[in-house]
Design a protein around this motif. Structure first.
Motif, PDB file in Angstrom:
ATOM      1  N   LYS A  99       0.855  -1.184   0.000  1.00  0.00           N
ATOM      2  CA  LYS A  99       0.000   0.000   0.000  1.00  0.00           C
ATOM      3  C   LYS A  99       0.897   1.242   0.000  1.00  0.00           C
ATOM      4  O   LYS A  99       1.819   1.340   0.817  1.00  0.00           O
ATOM      5  N   PRO A 100       0.662   2.186  -0.905  1.00  0.00           N
ATOM      6  CA  PRO A 100       1.493   3.407  -0.942  1.00  0.00           C
ATOM      7  C   PRO A 100       1.451   4.148   0.391  1.00  0.00           C
ATOM      8  O   PRO A 100       0.392   4.294   0.995  1.00  0.00           O
ATOM      9  N   ASN A 101       2.613   4.572   0.855  1.00  0.00           N
ATOM     10  CA  ASN A 101       2.661   5.320   2.109  1.00  0.00           C
ATOM     11  C   ASN A 101       3.423   6.638   1.954  1.00  0.00           C
ATOM     12  O   ASN A 101       3.855   7.219   2.937  1.00  0.00           O
ATOM     13  N   ILE A 102       3.585   7.101   0.722  1.00  0.00           N
ATOM     14  CA  ILE A 102       4.262   8.366   0.448  1.00  0.00           C
ATOM     15  C   ILE A 102       3.274   9.302  -0.244  1.00  0.00           C
ATOM     16  O   ILE A 102       2.661   8.936  -1.238  1.00  0.00           O
ATOM     17  N   SER A 103       3.148  10.500   0.302  1.00  0.00           N
ATOM     18  CA  SER A 103       2.221  11.479  -0.275  1.00  0.00           C
ATOM     19  C   SER A 103       2.837  12.137  -1.508  1.00  0.00           C
ATOM     20  O   SER A 103       4.024  12.009  -1.778  1.00  0.00           O
ATOM     21  N   THR A 104       2.018  12.861  -2.251  1.00  0.00           N
ATOM     22  CA  THR A 104       2.481  13.538  -3.466  1.00  0.00           C
ATOM     23  C   THR A 104       3.581  14.564  -3.180  1.00  0.00           C
ATOM     24  O   THR A 104       4.593  14.575  -3.884  1.00  0.00           O
ATOM     25  N   PRO A 105       3.443  15.412  -2.154  1.00  0.00           N
ATOM     26  CA  PRO A 105       4.541  16.351  -1.877  1.00  0.00           C
ATOM     27  C   PRO A 105       5.837  15.629  -1.474  1.00  0.00           C
ATOM     28  O   PRO A 105       6.935  16.052  -1.833  1.00  0.00           O
ATOM     29  N   ASP A 106       5.700  14.545  -0.733  1.00  0.00           N
ATOM     30  CA  ASP A 106       6.867  13.763  -0.334  1.00  0.00           C
ATOM     31  C   ASP A 106       7.549  13.135  -1.555  1.00  0.00           C
ATOM     32  O   ASP A 106       8.772  13.116  -1.649  1.00  0.00           O
ATOM     33  N   PRO A 145      16.225   7.574  -2.860  1.00  0.00           N
ATOM     34  CA  PRO A 145      15.031   8.433  -2.930  1.00  0.00           C
ATOM     35  C   PRO A 145      14.291   8.324  -4.257  1.00  0.00           C
ATOM     36  O   PRO A 145      13.054   8.408  -4.286  1.00  0.00           O
ATOM     37  N   LEU A 146      15.008   8.099  -5.351  1.00  0.00           N
ATOM     38  CA  LEU A 146      14.325   7.969  -6.636  1.00  0.00           C
ATOM     39  C   LEU A 146      13.501   6.678  -6.699  1.00  0.00           C
ATOM     40  O   LEU A 146      12.388   6.676  -7.230  1.00  0.00           O
ATOM     41  N   ALA A 147      14.016   5.606  -6.151  1.00  0.00           N
ATOM     42  CA  ALA A 147      13.277   4.339  -6.154  1.00  0.00           C
ATOM     43  C   ALA A 147      12.045   4.405  -5.265  1.00  0.00           C
ATOM     44  O   ALA A 147      10.962   3.954  -5.661  1.00  0.00           O
ATOM     45  N   THR A 148      12.192   4.987  -4.075  1.00  0.00           N
ATOM     46  CA  THR A 148      11.026   5.079  -3.189  1.00  0.00           C
ATOM     47  C   THR A 148       9.967   6.015  -3.770  1.00  0.00           C
ATOM     48  O   THR A 148       8.774   5.788  -3.580  1.00  0.00           O
ATOM     49  N   ALA A 149      10.396   7.058  -4.476  1.00  0.00           N
ATOM     50  CA  ALA A 149       9.430   7.949  -5.124  1.00  0.00           C
ATOM     51  C   ALA A 149       8.732   7.234  -6.277  1.00  0.00           C
ATOM     52  O   ALA A 149       7.529   7.420  -6.494  1.00  0.00           O
ATOM     53  N   ALA A 150       9.460   6.411  -7.001  1.00  0.00           N
ATOM     54  CA  ALA A 150       8.887   5.714  -8.154  1.00  0.00           C
ATOM     55  C   ALA A 150       7.820   4.698  -7.739  1.00  0.00           C
ATOM     56  O   ALA A 150       6.810   4.542  -8.429  1.00  0.00           O
TER      57      ALA A 150
END
Length: 56
Positions: A2-9, A38-43
Motif C-alpha cells: 500500500k502506498p505510504n508516500i504522499s504527493t509532496p513527499d 530516494p528515486l526508487a522510493t518515489a517511483a
C-alpha cells in the motif's frame, strides 16, 4: 504494498534524488549512487522505513 508516500513527499524525493545524482556526476564520486534510494522510493510510492517508524 500500500502506498505510504504522499504527493509532496514524492516530489521532494525526486528533487533530492536528482540533486544527489547531479552532485555525484559533477564531483565524479560514487556517492551519487545514493540517489537510487530516494528515486526508487518515489517511483514505487512506498518507503519501507516508514513502516518501522509508524504504528500502521
Amino acid at each position: 504494498m500500500k502506498p505510504n508516500i504522499s504527493t509532496p513527499d514524492r516530489a521532494f524525493r525526486i528533487i533530492i534524488g536528482i540533486s544527489v545524482a547531479a552532485a555525484g556526476i559533477y564531483f565524479q564520486s560514487w556517492w551519487g549512487l545514493l540517489a537510487i534510494v530516494p528515486l526508487a522510493t518515489a517511483a514505487i510510492s512506498f518507503c519501507p522505513l516508514y513502516r518501522l517508524f509508524t504504528k500502521g
